[in-house]
Design a protein around this motif. Structure first.
Motif, mmCIF file in Angstrom:
data_model
loop_
_atom_site.group_PDB
_atom_site.id
_atom_site.type_symbol
_atom_site.label_atom_id
_atom_site.label_comp_id
_atom_site.label_asym_id
_atom_site.label_seq_id
_atom_site.Cartn_x
_atom_site.Cartn_y
_atom_site.Cartn_z
ATOM 1 N N MET A 78 -14.979 32.746 -3.626
ATOM 2 C CA MET A 78 -15.302 31.426 -4.152
ATOM 3 C C MET A 78 -16.775 31.332 -4.533
ATOM 4 O O MET A 78 -17.160 30.567 -5.422
ATOM 5 C CB MET A 78 -14.948 30.354 -3.120
ATOM 6 N N ILE A 79 -17.623 32.120 -3.858
ATOM 7 C CA ILE A 79 -19.041 32.149 -4.196
ATOM 8 C C ILE A 79 -19.286 33.064 -5.398
ATOM 9 O O ILE A 79 -19.987 32.722 -6.353
ATOM 10 C CB ILE A 79 -19.859 32.604 -2.976
ATOM 11 N N TYR A 80 -18.706 34.244 -5.311
ATOM 12 C CA TYR A 80 -18.806 35.186 -6.428
ATOM 13 C C TYR A 80 -17.573 36.076 -6.407
ATOM 14 O O TYR A 80 -17.202 36.576 -5.334
ATOM 15 C CB TYR A 80 -20.065 36.047 -6.311
ATOM 16 N N PRO A 81 -16.886 36.277 -7.512
ATOM 17 C CA PRO A 81 -17.181 35.838 -8.886
ATOM 18 C C PRO A 81 -16.637 34.462 -9.225
ATOM 19 O O PRO A 81 -16.692 34.043 -10.379
ATOM 20 C CB PRO A 81 -16.487 36.909 -9.710
ATOM 21 N N GLY A 82 -16.097 33.758 -8.247
ATOM 22 C CA GLY A 82 -15.520 32.444 -8.521
ATOM 23 C C GLY A 82 -14.033 32.565 -8.789
ATOM 24 O O GLY A 82 -13.540 33.577 -9.284
ATOM 25 N N LEU A 83 -13.303 31.516 -8.454
ATOM 26 C CA LEU A 83 -11.845 31.545 -8.608
ATOM 27 C C LEU A 83 -11.346 30.488 -9.592
ATOM 28 O O LEU A 83 -10.169 30.132 -9.566
ATOM 29 C CB LEU A 83 -11.185 31.340 -7.235
ATOM 30 N N SER A 84 -12.226 29.979 -10.437
ATOM 31 C CA SER A 84 -11.767 28.971 -11.400
ATOM 32 C C SER A 84 -10.877 29.617 -12.455
ATOM 33 O O SER A 84 -9.756 29.168 -12.702
ATOM 34 C CB SER A 84 -12.969 28.275 -12.040
ATOM 35 N N ARG A 85 -11.361 30.637 -13.116
ATOM 36 C CA ARG A 85 -10.550 31.381 -14.077
ATOM 37 C C ARG A 85 -10.767 32.884 -13.855
ATOM 38 O O ARG A 85 -11.406 33.562 -14.661
ATOM 39 C CB ARG A 85 -10.920 31.010 -15.504
ATOM 40 N N PRO A 86 -10.257 33.408 -12.756
ATOM 41 C CA PRO A 86 -10.539 34.812 -12.430
ATOM 42 C C PRO A 86 -9.792 35.761 -13.360
ATOM 43 O O PRO A 86 -8.651 35.525 -13.757
ATOM 44 C CB PRO A 86 -10.045 34.945 -10.996
ATOM 45 N N THR A 87 -10.471 36.836 -13.689
ATOM 46 C CA THR A 87 -9.852 37.905 -14.468
ATOM 47 C C THR A 87 -9.338 38.970 -13.512
ATOM 48 O O THR A 87 -9.526 38.898 -12.294
ATOM 49 C CB THR A 87 -10.883 38.504 -15.438
ATOM 50 N N ALA A 88 -8.701 39.998 -14.091
ATOM 51 C CA ALA A 88 -8.191 41.093 -13.264
ATOM 52 C C ALA A 88 -9.319 41.810 -12.545
ATOM 53 O O ALA A 88 -9.189 42.209 -11.378
ATOM 54 C CB ALA A 88 -7.392 42.064 -14.136
ATOM 55 N N SER A 89 -10.450 41.994 -13.231
ATOM 56 C CA SER A 89 -11.588 42.661 -12.586
ATOM 57 C C SER A 89 -12.169 41.793 -11.466
ATOM 58 O O SER A 89 -12.644 42.310 -10.448
ATOM 59 C CB SER A 89 -12.670 42.966 -13.624
#
Length: 404
Positions: A32-43
């Motif tokens: 949630m801090i990094y990389p964030g879960l708003s629009r997560p990609t596969a990476s």
């Protein structure tokens, strides 16, 4: 089918499931801090299980973490009172802090396994529940009500038949993952060889203490009851009021001493924190000899050497040995002449009790019983020896104890 569904009726299945899901909290919080879960990609999703690894390894170095994880594993991964299931099996999970680098490494491996397995089970749980909702929506005429990896297209009542399939798959995953985590906990959080040895020593100490208390009660109460029986029988048979009074006085004194011994032992068992009364030693042997004389035995006692030179443990065990010897004489031979010899040498304490071997004593099997076995055990515990048996027409108990 009942056997297949039985894990679903056990509370420990759900505590294991909760334990696994709790492991996913750390990586998801980091994500949630990094990389964030708003629009997560596969990476981005690929980074989620990797990011918390340095933090986990650092936390594993703290000694108390192993204790915390052990307590959690005991509570949530194994049957017990919390699961309303009785289990006599020891889970084999240590609840002690880390004391070596090996234990810290095993704790780190356990934390990594818990986090990664928890993340995987959380993902599978989320997808199987999404499939269940999608199947229910399709059966109700509303497709794609949940965000699943594989979209459910179309509608129809037939989708309702797939709902139990997804739920059964979830049950299989949860049950299997929980069982594997329990096995891993035994291996990674189990006690080390040093902890097993310490537990064995503690158990041995408890057993030795129980054995010592049993001997104390046997010697003290057995002596008191034997004197009471002998005195009461003699008083009933005697027509002398003076002898009856003396017998009752002896019974009273002996009973009071036995009650003091019983109270001291009970204080130890209750672990009240108070210091127990001192155990009697050979310096108080006159009390035993007077009790035997008051029961009609003709006791000839001889003490050679200073009793105050005898160490406390040897003196206390010697007192109990003499008490048991006089009790056996009164119980098996009755009111007979008894010769008691206590010799204190430079390095040894020798104790000898001799009495005529009557027909009654021979018939009762005076050479056996728990009393003489206790005498031998006391002597062996101090590094000495005790011998008992016929010596001509007498019965002889000879005890040899080292005092250095």
């Amino acid at each position: 089918m009942p056997g297949l569904l039985s894990p679903l009726t056990r509370a420990v299945t759900y505590t294991r499931w909760l334990h696994l899901l709790m492991g996913a909290i750390v990586p998801l919080s980091c994500a949630m801090i990094y990389p964030g879960l708003s629009r997560p990609t596969a990476s981005d999703w690929a980074l989620v299980p990797v990011l918390p690894i340095p933090l986990i390894l650092a936390v594993a170095l703290v000694p108390g973490i192993r204790r915390a994880e052990g307590l959690q594993a005991r509570l949530m991964l194994f049957p017990g009172a919390h699961a309303r299931v009785r289990s006599e099996e020891d889970p084999g999970i240590s609840a002690a802090p880390s004391t070596s680098w090996s234990q810290r490494a095993r704790t780190g491996a356990w934390l990594l396994l818990r986090v990664e397995a928890g993340l995987a089970v959380a993902a599978v749980t989320e997808q199987l529940l999404a499939f269940t909702l999608s199947f229910a929506g399709a059966a109700a005429g509303e497709p794609d009500v949940a965000d699943s990896l594989v979209p459910v297209s179309g509608t129809g009542w037939a989708y309702a038949l797939l709902i139990p399939v997804s739920l059964l798959a979830l049950a299989v995953v949860v049950t299997g993952a929980g069982a594997l985590m329990a096995r891993a906990a035994r291996r990674l959080l189990g006690p080390s060889a040093k902890e097993r040895l310490a537990a064995l020593e503690e158990r041995t100490e408890r057993l030795l203490e129980r054995d010592r208390i049993a001997r104390e009660l046997h010697d003290s109460l057995g002596h008191a009851l034997t004197l009471a029986v002998v005195q009461a029988g003699a008083a009933r048979a005697s027509a002398d009021p003076g002898f009856t009074d003396r017998a009752l006085e002896t019974i009273e004194e002996t009973g009071r001493a036995a009650l003091e011994d019983l109270e001291r032992v009970l204080m130890v068992l209750r672990d009240t924190g108070r210091s127990a009364a001192a155990r009697p030693a050979l310096g108080e042997a006159d009390r035993l000899l007077d009790s035997a004389r008051s029961s009609g035995a003709q006791v000839d006692a001889e003490v050679t050497g200073p009793l105050d030179r005898v160490p406390g443990p040897v003196s206390r065990e010697g007192y109990r040995i003499l008490q048991e010897a006089l009790t056996n004489v009164l119980r098996h031979a009755g009111s007979v002449p008894v010769r008691v010899r206590i010799v204190v040498e430079e390095k040894r304490l020798r104790l000898e009790v001799r009495n005529p071997l009557t027909a009654a004593a021979s018939a009762s099997g005076a050479s056996g019983g728990s009393g003489l076995r206790g005498v031998r055990e006391r002597a062996a515990f101090l590094g000495g020896e005790a011998r008992a048996g016929r010596d001509g027409g007498d019965w002889l108990l000879h005890v040899d104890l080292p005092i250095r």
